[in-house]
Design a protein around this motif. Structure first.
Motif, PDB file in Angstrom:
ATOM      1  N   THR A 111       0.767  -1.227  -0.046  1.00  0.00           N
ATOM      2  CA  THR A 111       0.005   0.045  -0.095  1.00  0.00           C
ATOM      3  C   THR A 111       0.797   1.208   0.089  1.00  0.00           C
ATOM      4  O   THR A 111       0.525   2.159  -0.714  1.00  0.00           O
ATOM      5  N   ASP A 112       1.832   1.420   0.713  1.00  0.00           N
ATOM      6  CA  ASP A 112       2.739   2.536   0.780  1.00  0.00           C
ATOM      7  C   ASP A 112       3.447   2.861  -0.680  1.00  0.00           C
ATOM      8  O   ASP A 112       3.523   3.836  -1.113  1.00  0.00           O
ATOM      9  N   LEU A 113       3.814   1.559  -1.194  1.00  0.00           N
ATOM     10  CA  LEU A 113       4.543   1.715  -2.750  1.00  0.00           C
ATOM     11  C   LEU A 113       3.349   2.003  -3.670  1.00  0.00           C
ATOM     12  O   LEU A 113       3.922   2.812  -4.349  1.00  0.00           O
ATOM     13  N   ILE A 114       2.191   1.818  -3.635  1.00  0.00           N
ATOM     14  CA  ILE A 114       1.195   2.166  -4.468  1.00  0.00           C
ATOM     15  C   ILE A 114       1.072   3.539  -4.430  1.00  0.00           C
ATOM     16  O   ILE A 114       1.016   4.289  -5.347  1.00  0.00           O
ATOM     17  N   SER A 115       1.055   3.921  -3.091  1.00  0.00           N
ATOM     18  CA  SER A 115       0.676   5.484  -2.932  1.00  0.00           C
ATOM     19  C   SER A 115       1.920   6.185  -3.186  1.00  0.00           C
ATOM     20  O   SER A 115       1.727   7.434  -3.790  1.00  0.00           O
ATOM     21  N   CYS A 116       2.971   5.771  -3.223  1.00  0.00           N
ATOM     22  CA  CYS A 116       4.111   6.300  -3.552  1.00  0.00           C
ATOM     23  C   CYS A 116       4.418   6.493  -4.916  1.00  0.00           C
ATOM     24  O   CYS A 116       4.684   7.516  -5.750  1.00  0.00           O
ATOM     25  N   VAL A 117       3.942   5.544  -5.690  1.00  0.00           N
ATOM     26  CA  VAL A 117       4.408   5.478  -7.220  1.00  0.00           C
ATOM     27  C   VAL A 117       3.076   6.433  -8.065  1.00  0.00           C
ATOM     28  O   VAL A 117       3.101   6.838  -9.118  1.00  0.00           O
ATOM     29  N   THR A 118       1.872   6.171  -7.491  1.00  0.00           N
ATOM     30  CA  THR A 118       0.826   6.767  -8.135  1.00  0.00           C
ATOM     31  C   THR A 118       0.235   8.389  -7.513  1.00  0.00           C
ATOM     32  O   THR A 118      -0.113   9.005  -8.250  1.00  0.00           O
ATOM     33  N   GLY A 119       0.725   8.364  -6.359  1.00  0.00           N
ATOM     34  CA  GLY A 119       0.329   9.799  -5.640  1.00  0.00           C
ATOM     35  C   GLY A 119      -1.166   9.369  -4.947  1.00  0.00           C
ATOM     36  O   GLY A 119      -1.636  10.680  -4.422  1.00  0.00           O
ATOM     37  N   ILE A 120      -1.775   8.418  -4.908  1.00  0.00           N
ATOM     38  CA  ILE A 120      -3.114   8.325  -4.350  1.00  0.00           C
ATOM     39  C   ILE A 120      -2.931   8.405  -2.762  1.00  0.00           C
ATOM     40  O   ILE A 120      -1.935   7.786  -2.240  1.00  0.00           O
ATOM     41  N   ASP A 121      -3.876   9.245  -2.191  1.00  0.00           N
ATOM     42  CA  ASP A 121      -3.890   9.420  -0.916  1.00  0.00           C
ATOM     43  C   ASP A 121      -4.164   7.972  -0.171  1.00  0.00           C
ATOM     44  O   ASP A 121      -4.858   7.237  -0.468  1.00  0.00           O
ATOM     45  N   PRO A 122      -3.095   7.654   0.577  1.00  0.00           N
ATOM     46  CA  PRO A 122      -3.057   6.333   1.406  1.00  0.00           C
ATOM     47  C   PRO A 122      -4.699   6.096   2.001  1.00  0.00           C
ATOM     48  O   PRO A 122      -5.041   4.613   2.140  1.00  0.00           O
ATOM     49  N   TYR A 123      -5.082   6.971   2.649  1.00  0.00           N
ATOM     50  CA  TYR A 123      -6.514   6.769   3.189  1.00  0.00           C
ATOM     51  C   TYR A 123      -7.584   6.348   2.132  1.00  0.00           C
ATOM     52  O   TYR A 123      -8.320   5.600   2.516  1.00  0.00           O
ATOM     53  N   VAL A 124      -7.362   6.836   0.965  1.00  0.00           N
ATOM     54  CA  VAL A 124      -8.281   6.652  -0.033  1.00  0.00           C
ATOM     55  C   VAL A 124      -8.151   4.861  -0.374  1.00  0.00           C
ATOM     56  O   VAL A 124      -9.092   4.389  -0.509  1.00  0.00           O
ATOM     57  N   ILE A 125      -6.569   4.730  -0.404  1.00  0.00           N
ATOM     58  CA  ILE A 125      -6.450   2.949  -0.931  1.00  0.00           C
ATOM     59  C   ILE A 125      -7.011   2.383   0.330  1.00  0.00           C
ATOM     60  O   ILE A 125      -7.494   1.413   0.139  1.00  0.00           O
ATOM     61  N   ALA A 126      -7.019   2.941   1.525  1.00  0.00           N
ATOM     62  CA  ALA A 126      -7.298   2.120   2.694  1.00  0.00           C
ATOM     63  C   ALA A 126      -8.804   1.830   2.763  1.00  0.00           C
ATOM     64  O   ALA A 126      -9.232   0.610   2.990  1.00  0.00           O
ATOM     65  N   PHE A 127      -9.646   2.583   2.680  1.00  0.00           N
ATOM     66  CA  PHE A 127     -11.103   2.482   2.706  1.00  0.00           C
ATOM     67  C   PHE A 127     -11.846   2.096   1.268  1.00  0.00           C
ATOM     68  O   PHE A 127     -12.914   1.775   1.373  1.00  0.00           O
ATOM     69  N   THR A 128     -10.727   1.790   0.184  1.00  0.00           N
ATOM     70  CA  THR A 128     -11.609   1.228  -0.797  1.00  0.00           C
ATOM     71  C   THR A 128     -10.785  -0.194  -1.309  1.00  0.00           C
ATOM     72  O   THR A 128     -11.560  -1.191  -0.831  1.00  0.00           O
ATOM     73  N   ALA A 129      -9.669  -0.077  -1.622  1.00  0.00           N
ATOM     74  CA  ALA A 129      -8.848  -1.356  -2.022  1.00  0.00           C
ATOM     75  C   ALA A 129      -8.654  -2.310  -0.950  1.00  0.00           C
ATOM     76  O   ALA A 129      -9.120  -3.525  -0.690  1.00  0.00           O
ATOM     77  N   LEU A 130      -8.158  -1.827   0.218  1.00  0.00           N
ATOM     78  CA  LEU A 130      -7.723  -2.713   1.251  1.00  0.00           C
ATOM     79  C   LEU A 130      -8.833  -3.206   1.977  1.00  0.00           C
ATOM     80  O   LEU A 130      -9.155  -4.325   2.570  1.00  0.00           O
TER      81      LEU A 130
END
Length: 542
Positions: A393-412
């Motif tokens: 998740t940290d890497l996806i946020s790093c390479v795309t710039g997507i907010d980690p919080y958005v990744i957390a409550f959607t994909a994760l």
């Protein structure tokens, strides 16, 4: 025009153009990963994340099987019959069904999220700000549990058939604590100490889980003056085998690496739900065995050495069979398929999952020590996969710039809640009532807050209090509070529809096909509203 809409989408998803232009120097396994293009890296990391979700599903299946063996544990109660002066051995279950639902069952389905949040807390140990990955995943998981899982369960029963909650009193208790959990979290973040969590607040959060357990137990036992005066209707006959140590153990009863849950058949041929952990005998007092006084001294040790040696051999053979099954590309069902294409698809699927299957074969057979060893080993594997998920998740946020919080409550949230979805679907499909399907949702949501968020915050606040005499600050607390508010409002709409279905149709699940599908689409619309509004808030648009 296309560019304009793409820029809007990027803004909603929390893209940062600055981050996308910079090269992410972090990597997962090898340093040369940082030399690849951001698009390729994002694609590879997303594939790895999906593969981890497959692994979570597989090991959660082993977790459920071990949990069932834990719950099946019984104890002997010896009593003296005053009339015949003989010993009466009564076998009663160790676990109360309501406590098992809220503790083992809900804890098991929520453990991927709990372990992910706990790992995130340890990674941020000593920091002033708490990590947002854990809370974001748990709140998003609660929304996924409440909306998409209800949407699936409501259309699972056959057309025209209905399934309702039999013990409405216990469900109301679970529902109250589920709603209060999110109200309590909002009070912490916005009312008492805005944007800050203190040691006492986190400690009270964890202690409320114990209050939930006690309240559910009181309601289940119908203690006068302390429980709701609501009688439970007839419960279904749910199958839990008596606890035995078989002389010839069949390893297939603890298989199922690529399946979330398994079903079996009773002697009468009726399909039942193995996932259920409720006893057919509610009071567990109908199985009695009268033991004459003269037979007691010579009972159990006659052939102890022979049985012990046979049990050890059976253990090794069963454990070895787990590895053989993990390496098999075709099972009995796939060999019976007439279509070569379907067989090829199943073989390919087994081949993809083979690394997970071989790895999880190291989990001991589920019948050892009432399932506790397999239970603990499964938790260890789940924690290991959760750690990899946090790194990805940290890497996806790093390479795309997507907010980690958005990744957390959607994909994760969706990925870690997949076992919840399949578990509730099978319960809604196999059981004659809606108790297990819906209780799994409400209990998991309570555990998400009281344990999933409470324990990580307790770890961080205790460390900060001892080391710095400072409270724990919540990064983007406004976004988290807004998500809680939206979730609370949409959940009222969800529960209101369930109540209306109970009043009009007579059940929460099933009913006329068109109304079932309309209800399902409504629940999915509520989830979309939650995701979109939360994303817009985190991105600073609203």
């Amino acid at each position: 025009m296309v560019t304009k809409y793409w820029n809007i989408v990027k803004t909603v998803l929390g893209f940062s153009s600055t981050l996308r232009q910079e090269r992410c120097e972090s990597y997962l396994l090898f340093h040369f990963e940082s030399g690849l293009g951001n698009g390729l890296r994002a694609f590879l990391y997303l594939l790895a994340l999906a593969y981890c979700f497959f692994g979570l599903s597989a090991i959660t299946a082993r977790f459920f099987q071990s949990m069932e063996n834990v719950v099946k544990q019984t104890r002997e109660v010896v009593e003296i019959d005053p009339c015949t002066n003989t010993k009466v051995v009564r076998h009663e279950k160790v676990w109360n069904y309501a406590i098992a639902d809220i503790s083992l069952l809900a804890f098991g389905t929520s453990f991927p999220q709990i372990s992910l949040a706990t790992i995130d807390a340890f990674r941020n140990l000593g920091q002033i700000y708490a990590g947002g990955l854990g809370p974001g995943t748990l709140v998003g998981s609660a929304a996924f549990d409440l909306f998409p899982i209800h949407a699936v369960c409501v259309v699972v029963p056959k057309a025209g058939s209905v399934k309702k909650i039999s013990d409405i009193g216990v469900w109301l208790v679970e529902l109250f604590w589920s709603f209060w959990a999110y109200i309590w979290l909002y009070i912490i973040l916005e009312v008492w100490t805005p944007n800050v969590v203190t040691l006492w607040e986190s400690l009270l959060t964890v202690l409320q889980y114990a209050l939930l357990l006690m309240h559910a137990y009181v309601q289940d036992k119908r203690w006068p003056y302390l429980s709701l005066p609501l009688a439970a209707s007839e419960r279904p006959e749910e199958w839990v085998p008596e606890e035995t140590i078989p002389s010839h153990y069949d390893g297939n009863t603890c298989d199922g690496y690529s399946e979330i849950l398994r079903v079996d058949e009773e002697e009468n041929g009726n399909i039942v739900d193995i996932f259920s952990i409720h006893s057919r005998r509610e009071k567990a007092n109908s199985a009695y065995e009268t033991v004459p006084e003269a037979d007691v001294p010579e009972s159990s040790n006659a052939n102890f050495d022979e049985k012990h040696a046979g049990h050890d051999f059976d253990l090794l053979s069963t454990w070895g069979k787990q590895f053989l099954d993990a390496l098999m590309l075709e099972d009995v069902q796939s060999k019976k398929l007439d279509s070569r294409y379907l067989r090829l698809i199943r073989i390919s699927w087994h081949l993809i999952l083979m690394p997970w299957r071989v790895l999880f074969a190291f989990v001991p057979p589920c019948h050892i020590a009432h399932g506790w060893i397999a239970f603990i080993c499964s938790l260890v594997f789940i924690s290991g996969i959760a750690y990899i998920v946090t790194k990805l998740t940290d890497l996806i946020s790093c390479v795309t710039g997507i907010d980690p919080y958005v990744i957390a409550f959607t994909a994760l949230a969706a990925g870690t809640s997949w076992p919840d979805l399949v578990a509730s679907k099978i319960a809604a499909e196999r059981q004659t009532t809606a108790d297990s399907a819906i209780a799994n949702i409400t209990c998991s949501n309570s555990v998400n807050i009281y344990v999933g968020i409470g324990v990580p915050w307790l770890i961080d606040t205790a460390y900060n209090y001892i080391a710095y005499k400072e409270p724990l600050r919540i990064q983007n607390a406004a976004g988290l509070s807004f998500s809680l508010l939206i979730f609370f409002l949409t959940s009222i709409g969800c529960i209101a529809v369930l109540v209306l279905r109970r009043l009009i149709i007579g059940a929460e699940l099933g009913g006329p096909r068109i109304w079932a599908w309309i209800t399902s689409l409504y629940f999915m619309a509520l989830w979309v509203v939650f995701v979109v509004l939360s994303s817009l808030r985190v991105s600073g648009i609203i």
